[in-house]
Design an enzyme around this catalytic site. Sequence first.
Site, short mmCIF file in Angstrom:
data_model
loop_
_atom_site.label_atom_id
_atom_site.label_comp_id
_atom_site.label_asym_id
_atom_site.label_seq_id
_atom_site.Cartn_x
_atom_site.Cartn_y
_atom_site.Cartn_z
N ASP A 74 2.31 -22.12 -34.94
CA ASP A 74 3.03 -23.09 -35.78
C ASP A 74 4.48 -23.24 -35.30
O ASP A 74 5.05 -22.35 -34.67
CB ASP A 74 2.94 -22.72 -37.27
CG ASP A 74 3.10 -21.23 -37.53
OD1 ASP A 74 3.44 -20.48 -36.58
OD2 ASP A 74 2.87 -20.80 -38.67
N HIS A 101 8.33 -18.50 -36.56
CA HIS A 101 7.47 -19.41 -35.79
C HIS A 101 7.97 -19.57 -34.35
O HIS A 101 7.20 -19.92 -33.46
CB HIS A 101 7.36 -20.78 -36.49
CG HIS A 101 6.75 -20.72 -37.87
ND1 HIS A 101 6.47 -21.82 -38.62
CD2 HIS A 101 6.37 -19.66 -38.63
CE1 HIS A 101 5.94 -21.46 -39.78
NE2 HIS A 101 5.89 -20.14 -39.82
N GLU A 133 4.96 -24.68 -43.13
CA GLU A 133 5.61 -24.24 -44.38
C GLU A 133 5.38 -25.23 -45.52
O GLU A 133 5.44 -24.86 -46.69
CB GLU A 133 7.12 -24.08 -44.17
CG GLU A 133 7.51 -23.02 -43.16
CD GLU A 133 7.21 -21.60 -43.64
OE1 GLU A 133 6.81 -21.41 -44.80
OE2 GLU A 133 7.35 -20.67 -42.82
N HIS A 160 0.35 -14.31 -37.43
CA HIS A 160 1.61 -14.42 -38.15
C HIS A 160 2.37 -13.11 -37.98
O HIS A 160 1.77 -12.04 -38.02
CB HIS A 160 1.41 -14.71 -39.63
CG HIS A 160 2.62 -15.37 -40.19
ND1 HIS A 160 3.81 -14.71 -40.37
CD2 HIS A 160 2.86 -16.66 -40.52
CE1 HIS A 160 4.72 -15.55 -40.81
NE2 HIS A 160 4.17 -16.75 -40.90
N HIS A 354 11.33 -15.23 -44.64
CA HIS A 354 11.96 -16.29 -45.45
C HIS A 354 13.37 -15.92 -45.92
O HIS A 354 13.95 -16.64 -46.72
CB HIS A 354 11.12 -16.70 -46.67
CG HIS A 354 9.86 -17.44 -46.32
ND1 HIS A 354 9.15 -18.21 -47.21
CD2 HIS A 354 9.20 -17.56 -45.14
CE1 HIS A 354 8.10 -18.75 -46.60
NE2 HIS A 354 8.10 -18.35 -45.34
C1 LIG Z 1 3.46 -17.40 -43.96
C2 LIG Z 1 4.19 -18.15 -44.99
O1 LIG Z 1 5.25 -17.74 -45.42
N1 LIG Z 1 3.63 -19.27 -45.43
C3 LIG Z 1 4.14 -20.09 -46.48
C4 LIG Z 1 3.19 -21.21 -46.75
C5 LIG Z 1 3.71 -22.20 -47.76
C6 LIG Z 1 2.65 -22.78 -48.63
C7 LIG Z 1 3.10 -23.89 -49.57
N2 LIG Z 1 4.19 -24.69 -49.10
C8 LIG Z 1 3.47 -23.26 -50.90
O2 LIG Z 1 4.65 -22.95 -51.08
O3 LIG Z 1 2.61 -23.11 -51.74
C9 LIG Z 1 4.30 -19.23 -47.72
O4 LIG Z 1 5.21 -19.52 -48.52
O5 LIG Z 1 3.54 -18.26 -47.94
#
Ligand SMILES: CC(=O)N[C@@H](CCC[C@H](N)C(=O)O)C(=O)O
Length: 382
Positions: A74, A101, A133, A160, A354
Amino acid sequence: MSLAGEDLINIRRDLHKIPELALKENKTHEYLKKAINDFPQEFLEVKEFPELPTALFVHINGSNPKRTIGYRADMDALPVTETNDLYYRSVHPGVMHACGHDLHMTVALGLISYFAENQPTDNLMFFFQPAEESESGGKQAYDLGLFSGKYKPDEFYGLHDNADLGTGIIGCRNGTLFAGTTEVNVTIHGMSGHAAYPHKANDAVVIAANFIEQVQTIISRSIDPVKCGVITFGKLEAGTIRNVIAGKARIEGTVRGLNQQMIEYIRQRIVDVAKGLEVSFNCTIDVEFNQGGYYPVENNPELTKNFIDYMSNAKDVKFQETEPAMTGEDFGYLLSKFPGTMFWLGVASPGALHSVDFLPHEEAIIDGVNAIEGFLKYRMSM
Ligand SMILES: CC(=O)N[C@@H](CCC[C@H](N)C(=O)O)C(=O)O
């Protein structure tokens, strides 16, 4: 491997400097294309699609193919302001590769560079995916029919990075690896007014506070404690100034569960809470859900057993069986269409995924390339 460890680290740093949000990964796309163009081209084909312009597909012709093995990396970053003091920190204000990523793409480039020089027996297909994301770039690619012909994988793999796993450790499990998620947007319509006359207004801030508190009781009081779910509201907006009662509030969040049934149950309970507050506060509350492609990430039993067998026995690979995680991934959607395996690569970051100080150990890239290169060769020998 063909790109040396130092090259890989420099590539990751270049990518780290130019993070871009979902579906805006233009510089990243150009950077990847240029890097791939420097590899031997004999077995390679690069494909772009105007329907999803920042995505990039790479096909490597196998010498005696029995299958096409797909690998996904990604590309997008997050609206986060980096606090790490690095010479290669983001040059895009307010945007950061806070989910690693940049590292995922670098691992994929390392694999392509190796197999561009050492022709694989099976076909390999690499998918550089925009919008993980948000906006479900994987689902978009699938729904647009981009996984066809040479670009249709018979099996699909993706990784990941994991801030809590030791550097270079490969983590995986059979069954559900990641949760399914649903984005939730809530708009509360009250009535604005003077701070001194609350009885003549309907305060959306107070309603929002009640909504958030009550919704959190869904997790603590409505679901079976031995099962799990998560509701996180990461954004709350209301009001303009201290002495004006806000007439409107907007809340954005995410709902997670390890299976679709749990996600649907939590969604229903959120709607119930909103309906109750509409009555008790005499207001209107709009609730919208958007799951997109963020299905639970279900690893294929047979392929994942094979993956774990290799990773746990290979010399020079550190492997650890992991628990399911509440992170989401639209690779879950692709794994609902193609059999495959998602796995972790440990990066031992002091800051969480994050977060403003996410700082992966870059040596993990080299461990990741070596482990996956070994696995792909093993898989192709079967
Ligand atoms: C690996 C990772 O951190 N993925 C994101 C995926 C986001 C999903 C969607 N936008 C949501 O917020 O439901 C994560 O926040 O887990």
